[in-house]
Design a protein around this motif. Sequence first.
Motif, PDB file in Angstrom:
ATOM      1  N   TYR A 147     -13.559  25.662   9.403  1.00 55.60           N
ATOM      2  CA  TYR A 147     -12.540  26.597   9.867  1.00 55.60           C
ATOM      3  C   TYR A 147     -11.257  25.890  10.283  1.00 55.60           C
ATOM      4  N   GLN A 161      -7.658  26.982   9.075  1.00 55.30           N
ATOM      5  CA  GLN A 161      -7.009  28.176   9.607  1.00 55.30           C
ATOM      6  C   GLN A 161      -6.941  28.176  11.126  1.00 55.30           C
ATOM      7  N   SER A 162      -7.295  27.078  11.755  1.00 55.76           N
ATOM      8  CA  SER A 162      -7.248  27.006  13.219  1.00 55.76           C
ATOM      9  C   SER A 162      -5.811  26.755  13.658  1.00 55.76           C
ATOM     10  N   ASN A 208      -0.910  25.965  11.825  1.00 51.00           N
ATOM     11  CA  ASN A 208      -2.254  25.507  11.507  1.00 51.00           C
ATOM     12  C   ASN A 208      -2.209  24.594  10.301  1.00 51.00           C
ATOM     13  N   TYR A 213     -15.905  33.875   5.723  1.00 49.80           N
ATOM     14  CA  TYR A 213     -15.482  34.752   6.810  1.00 49.80           C
ATOM     15  C   TYR A 213     -16.180  36.095   6.647  1.00 49.80           C
ATOM     16  N   THR A 231     -13.104  36.133  11.610  1.00 51.67           N
ATOM     17  CA  THR A 231     -11.951  36.587  10.848  1.00 51.67           C
ATOM     18  C   THR A 231     -10.850  35.534  10.906  1.00 51.67           C
ATOM     19  N   ASN A 232      -9.773  35.773  10.180  1.00 53.93           N
ATOM     20  CA  ASN A 232      -8.666  34.827  10.155  1.00 53.93           C
ATOM     21  C   ASN A 232      -7.348  35.584  10.020  1.00 53.93           C
ATOM     22  N   SER A 233      -6.267  34.854  10.007  1.00 57.39           N
ATOM     23  CA  SER A 233      -4.942  35.474   9.929  1.00 57.39           C
ATOM     24  C   SER A 233      -4.245  35.181   8.614  1.00 57.39           C
ATOM     25  N   ILE A 234      -5.019  34.818   7.573  1.00 58.91           N
ATOM     26  CA  ILE A 234      -4.403  34.409   6.307  1.00 58.91           C
ATOM     27  C   ILE A 234      -3.430  35.455   5.787  1.00 58.91           C
ATOM     28  N   ASP A 241     -10.987  39.153   6.723  1.00 59.50           N
ATOM     29  CA  ASP A 241     -12.144  38.265   6.538  1.00 59.50           C
ATOM     30  C   ASP A 241     -12.150  37.705   5.118  1.00 59.50           C
ATOM     31  N   TRP A 292     -11.593  31.472   2.474  1.00 61.15           N
ATOM     32  CA  TRP A 292     -10.619  30.435   2.123  1.00 61.15           C
ATOM     33  C   TRP A 292     -11.263  29.532   1.075  1.00 61.15           C
TER      34      TRP A 292
END
Length: 498
Positions: A60, A63-64, A71, A280, A286-289, A369, A372
């Motif tokens: 992860y 995307q951190s 990031n 994800y 989840t992520n913010s992509i 979600d 990546w």
Amino acid sequence: MKFKIKQYAACILIVGLSLTQVGCKKYLEENIKHGIGQDEYFKTETQARNFVNGIYTSLYMFQSGDAYGENPWITLELLAGHGTTLGQSQNNNNVIFERTDANNPSFNTIWRQSYLGISEANLAIQKIPTIPSMTDAAKKSLLGEVYFLRAFFYYHLVRLYGDVPLITEPVDANSPQLYPERTAQADVYDVIIADLITAQASGLAETDQTGKVSLGAVNTLLASVYLTTAGYPLQKTENYAKAVTEAAKVLNKYTLFDSYDYLHDNQHKNQGELILQNQYLLGVATNSISALIIPYGLDVGSYHDRFGALIPTDEFYNSYEAGDKRAEEQQFFFSKYDSYTNPGTTINFGAHALYKYFHKESLVNGQCDENWTLLRLPEAQLIYAEASNEVNGPTQAAYDALTPIRARANLAPLSGLTKETFRAAIWKERYHELAYENKAYFDIQRTHQIYDVKNNKFGEATSTANEQGVTMTTKYYLWPIPQREINTNTKLKQNTGW
């Protein structure tokens, strides 16, 4: 979700001292919060599987970051020179104009998360062989995943920071490796290659659609390692032939999608051309992509914010060949979309944003979600073509590796090129097919060339200006050792220029 482990001053994370949270069922679906001591753990195959699942969560790291898109995924792309940021991040702007420093949060994130994954891998390598209830075949296969993951983390560390501490055994409070020195890059690469060769012989499945490491992932990563070590700084040109061999093992195991949409939807996760993805899952991780790639503040989707953290430059968008499907609206890029709060109203972006990462499933709930992608078939095809050209020139087999990628983009196959012009064509194809997938900066490192999109040619990285008018300085071939590591471990010396 992650292992919470006591962190000592050296910032090398020590799994051997305390385990407070074990791995996630199927990588994502189970979160166990009660403390489990090491003496009580690694007794069953289920425990071992859960522990290894937990190692995956260090992936992860890409995307951190904080709310402004600071990031590693963004940082790597901005350093490559073909992206702008329309958001609020001072750190991202400092990266674009090469005025950042060793306190940049991305530099610390990759270091910290990679060594966390490595420390967990080292413990797994030590403990899994001692589990009496597991068959030898089960141990070997599970360890194959672990060796791949350790290699993956070290591969990113050695390319980004150069000489890095090489730790291959669990570390405790009395270990001399608590405050480690840096190890020569060549020696780190030897361990990476050895780990991947071990993983190759571990009995892993050829492919995997659950998000776990497969033999295809091992072979692709090893091909990439060989291609990298054939270039700068090691220049072991004999490794081009090895890259050909490893990439060839992958070419007929995966299938290109017939739609670019499948690269970023939920239905096709871990399928088709997708060799390895970071997993994800809505409600779990989840992520913010998707929010990161929407131009700043625009009314697209129900996301809490739209960051505009990574926007392709117009010059890069215009570098695609005439008729290239990837440059068409809603293929790799998009310049407009429907308003979320005013249906029927079209919002014009004023830029070509990355539709390649636009996640339709998250428009309504604002929770992305999207997986990546770490490795996919076109990368293996491009590695094969490039390495083969370096060994034998433009053979038909090398042309054939590129043809499916170009055919999907509605482009004619290549032919009749010299070794030099074919090399440039392959490099250009890497930029266009693998655009914004964290490959370009590493290509600059290993070739010392950048894609001069304004003039549609390649030039020396440290003497050719990019779209922002920035000419890369030599120190940016490597990231700095994070300042907090320098502050806590006097044995770590900073990279030149930082």
